[in-house]
Design an enzyme around this catalytic site. Structure first.
Site, PDB file in Angstrom:
ATOM      1  N   SER A 538      18.320-100.373 -25.847  1.00 31.46           N
ATOM      2  CA  SER A 538      18.358-100.001 -24.828  1.00 31.46           C
ATOM      3  C   SER A 538      17.420-101.429 -24.614  1.00 31.46           C
ATOM      4  O   SER A 538      17.948-102.117 -24.156  1.00 31.46           O
ATOM      5  CB  SER A 538      17.191 -99.263 -25.032  1.00 31.46           C
ATOM      6  OG  SER A 538      17.010 -98.834 -22.858  1.00 31.46           O
ATOM      7  N   ASP A 623      25.710 -92.001 -20.329  1.00 25.68           N
ATOM      8  CA  ASP A 623      24.141 -92.304 -20.540  1.00 25.68           C
ATOM      9  C   ASP A 623      23.982 -92.625 -19.617  1.00 25.68           C
ATOM     10  O   ASP A 623      24.098 -92.844 -18.335  1.00 25.68           O
ATOM     11  CB  ASP A 623      24.056 -94.144 -21.001  1.00 25.68           C
ATOM     12  CG  ASP A 623      22.951 -94.242 -21.684  1.00 25.68           C
ATOM     13  OD1 ASP A 623      21.489 -94.034 -20.883  1.00 25.68           O
ATOM     14  OD2 ASP A 623      22.723 -95.092 -22.754  1.00 25.68           O
ATOM     15  N   HIS A 658      22.493 -91.673 -24.307  1.00 24.11           N
ATOM     16  CA  HIS A 658      21.968 -92.793 -24.679  1.00 24.11           C
ATOM     17  C   HIS A 658      20.923 -92.564 -25.471  1.00 24.11           C
ATOM     18  O   HIS A 658      21.187 -93.769 -26.385  1.00 24.11           O
ATOM     19  CB  HIS A 658      20.392 -92.617 -23.488  1.00 24.11           C
ATOM     20  CG  HIS A 658      19.370 -94.224 -23.565  1.00 24.11           C
ATOM     21  ND1 HIS A 658      20.188 -95.630 -22.850  1.00 24.11           N
ATOM     22  CD2 HIS A 658      18.679 -94.121 -24.184  1.00 24.11           C
ATOM     23  CE1 HIS A 658      18.807 -96.108 -23.152  1.00 24.11           C
ATOM     24  NE2 HIS A 658      18.341 -95.360 -24.251  1.00 24.11           N
TER      25      HIS A 658
END
Length: 686
Positions: A538, A623, A658
């Protein structure tokens, strides 16, 4: 590795992106067309290439997966906690991937009442996540949120715990969280904007009435803020919170008056953060107001809550960060961070006691755990370290006696914490700042530069990666790897100033700190360029993207999971989830000086013709936080420009978002894939 396999090449379609009289050329902008079959075909071709390039490690991946899984107790359960007359337990059964939520009335010997068996609920879904379980004050109803796509758009449902009936109400596109008023029939919940996924509205629902009649009680119009709703631990107040990266604001309403008007606690002041906890007839406030960078604790009467009435309880300290407060009937517990280490301060309200829990090393994590009971002398906290599995401990604040309620079992019979060594070292950054590194390895390594070392960091949002125990990580340590966490600026490990020094116009400190930690570990003989690996996900994936541009020759391999790498384009697109709320972290590129600075480090914008390390990049098609096209575009551009023959792989999970896979053990398959990539580069095949 087979070298004859032809890697995919994405088509180049010229797109000019202009801002502030600056033109960026983006040949892969078209990859953001999620519905375009050509895009799906490209992602699939990358997946096929990934599968062929890693086919020789498939058996090893399976071995790693089974090895990691075998250390985890499959038939496991949480330490029960008591709330409103019931003991609540989460447990897992052997061979099943999802939790079972249960409770027992009054005593742990009472018959078990199953709230949800998520293994049953998940049937027929490739992804399943339940969240926000929230029992009504009369113990008869439970509200909960479900996501079956991994886009974080939860549907809230309500179940009758006496009859097992699921009520017809379905509330769409929510955070999944909710809170009951005192009447056990009025439910407050948070809606999300369908496109940006920003949680922006609070609604009131009355049981048995149509959803279309739900009343909007709050609308957060500032698109840099998100909103949420909860109830104080004292159960007296409903609270609506609004928060941005740097600023907070709360509204309160007595829980026994659900149709009343929420009263503003203290209007937002840009740069002032505060949180509130209710006790007796006062609120306690954790805040950075008046330049209290590391936060202080204030107190105010519930009748006059404005800032001008706040009185200081615990002053601001230059060297200690106050992270959280927990209130009990007789005690006040403060979670602090001193020189990077977690400390827990316990005070009696009457002043008769004021002491710290004792901890004895430099690579541990300790935190206050689940304490929903207000009228108790027991503080539940958790402790683990890089070499010590997690323990849940009940500490008697009166007698100081502790009882270990549960110690994480590492199955398989091979684990002995005395076989591992942990230490904290300090590297020197470019500007002279000392950057801490927590590391763990198997006893007996030699500092001859030949050890494989995996260096991990995150370094954004003031989020601190504490030195924590991982049974999964043993699969690396037992094969000779050193594991190092670099506590780079942008996190909050050394207090709030540590965060401030790694954001906005100081963001590059995060990247140079990581690189300087790598150079230090090489200089000290822990590893060498041939054996050094880096990993981040991330915003930590942004870090990976930056370091491979800035110091590509320093690493043999890099793993970037769901990486945020197309910073400028994303931050200019306010329709993307989370963008507007991020301006205080990265800057707003609609302003030219932020645009120029962002462009100077954005990984995608800075890919050049040079040699890059071996790289594995992962993403999820659904995501909602880092859109799949960022890593996809980045890999396409790297393929076009890199001048080496090193491995570059993109793996897109076509079914998740995600957080990756949703089953308890499915996520281990992703870890096995990442570990096998670096182990294979190191020549470790089993």
């Amino acid at each position: 590795m087979e070298t004859k396999i032809q890697n995919p090449l994405a088509k180049k379609k010229l797109t000019y992106l202009e801002k502030h009289n600056d033109i960026r050329i983006d040949n892969y902008f078209w990859l953001n067309e999620r519905e375009n079959q050509e895009v799906i075909d490209y992602l699939k071709s990358e997946n096929e290439y990934h599968d062929r390039m890693t086919s020789h490690t498939k058996d090893f991946q399976a071995t790693l997966f089974e090895e990691m899984k075998a250390r985890i107790k499959e038939d496991d359960e949480s330490v029960p906690y008591k709330l409103n007359g019931y003991w609540y337990i989460t447990r897992y059964e052997k061979g099943k991937g999802y939790p079972i939520y249960a409770r027992r009335k009054d005593t742990l010997e009472a018959p078990e009442e199953i709230l949800f068996d998520c293994n049953v609920e998940a049937e027929g879904h490739s992804y399943f996540k339940m969240t926000g379980l929230n029992v009504s004050p009369d113990n008869k109803l439970i509200a909960f949120g479900v996501d079956t796509l991994s886009r974080r758009k939860y549907k809230i449902r309500i179940k009758n715990l006496e009859t097992g009936e699921l009520y017809p109400e379905t509330i769409e596109i929510t955070t999944g969280g909710s809170t009951w008023a005192a009447d056990s029939k009025t439910l407050f919940y948070t809606k999300k904007d369908e496109e940006t996924l920003r949680s922006d509205r609070i609604y009131r629902h009355v049981l048995g009435t149509p959803i279309s009649e739900d009343v909007e009680v709050y609308n957060e119009k500032d698109d840099t803020f998100y909103t949420f709703v909860y109830k104080t631990k004292s159960k007296k107040y409903l609270v609506i919170g609004s928060s941005s990266t740097l600023t907070s604001e709360y509204r309160i309403l007595k829980a026994d008056n659900p149709t009343g008007e929420f009263k503003i606690f203290q209007p937002r002041i840009r740069g002032v953060e505060y949180g509130i906890a209710h006790y007796n007839s006062d609120f306690y406030i954790l805040t950075n107001a008046d330049e209290a960078l590391n936060f202080k604790v204030m107190k105010v009467s519930e009748e006059n809550t404005l800032k001008e009435n706040w009185k200081e309880v615990i002053p601001h300290r230059e060297d200690i960060l106050i992270e959280d407060i927990e209130i009990f009937k007789d005690y006040f517990v403060i979670s602090e961070r001193n020189n990077g280490l977690n400390v827990i301060n316990i005070k009696r309200w009457d002043g008769a006691a004021d002491y710290y829990l004792p901890f004895d090393n430099e690579t541990y994590t300790a935190y206050v755990s689940t304490n929903p009971d207000f009228d108790t002398t027991i503080l539940r906290y958790a402790y683990n370290s890089l070499t010590t599995p997690n323990s849940v401990i009940d500490f008697n604040m009166d007698t100081k006696a502790q009882e270990i309620k549960k110690e994480q079992e590492v199955l398989g019979g091979k684990f002995d914490k005395n076989n591992y060594v942990s230490e904290r070292l300090w590297a020197t950054a470019e500007d002279g700042t000392k950057v801490p590194i927590s590391m763990v390895y198997k006893k007996g390594i030699k500092k001859d530069g030949n050890n494989p070392l995996l260096q991990y960091a995150y370094g954004s949002y003031g989020s601190t990666i504490d030195p924590y125990f991982s049974s999964v990580r043993l699969s690396l340590l037992d094969r000779g790897f050193i594991y190092a966490i670099a506590h780079v600026r942008g996190g909050e490990y050394l207090g709030r100033a540590w965060y401030e020094d790694g954001k906005l116009f100081k963001k590059k400190n995060t990247f140079t700190d990581f690189i300087n930690c790598s150079k230090f570990l090489i200089a000290e003989g822990y590893t060498s360029v041939e054996h050094l690996y880096a990993m981040g996900g991330s915003a930590g994936g942004l870090l990976m993207g930056a370091i491979v541009n800035m110091a590509p020759g320093l690493y043999n391999g890099v793993v970037a999971t769901v990486p945020f790498v197309d910073v400028v384009t994303t931050m200019l697109d306010d329709s993307i989830p989370l963008t507007t709320g991020e301006y205080d972290e990265w800057g707003n590129p609609n302003e030219e000086d932020y645009y120029v600075y962002m462009k100077s480090y954005s990984p995608y914008d800075n890919v050049v013709e040079q040699e890059y390390p071996n790289m594995l990049v992962t993403t999820g098609l659904h995501d909602s936080q880092v859109q799949y096209w960022e890593p996809a575009k980045w890999v396409a551009k790297l393929r076009e420009l890199k001048t080496d023959n090193n491995i570059l792989l993109l793996h897109t999970n076509m079914e998740t978002g995600h957080g990756g896979a949703s089953g308890r053990f499915d996520a281990l398959k992703e870890v096995a894939e990442e570990y096998s990539f670096v182990l294979d580069l190191e020549g470790i095949k089993e």
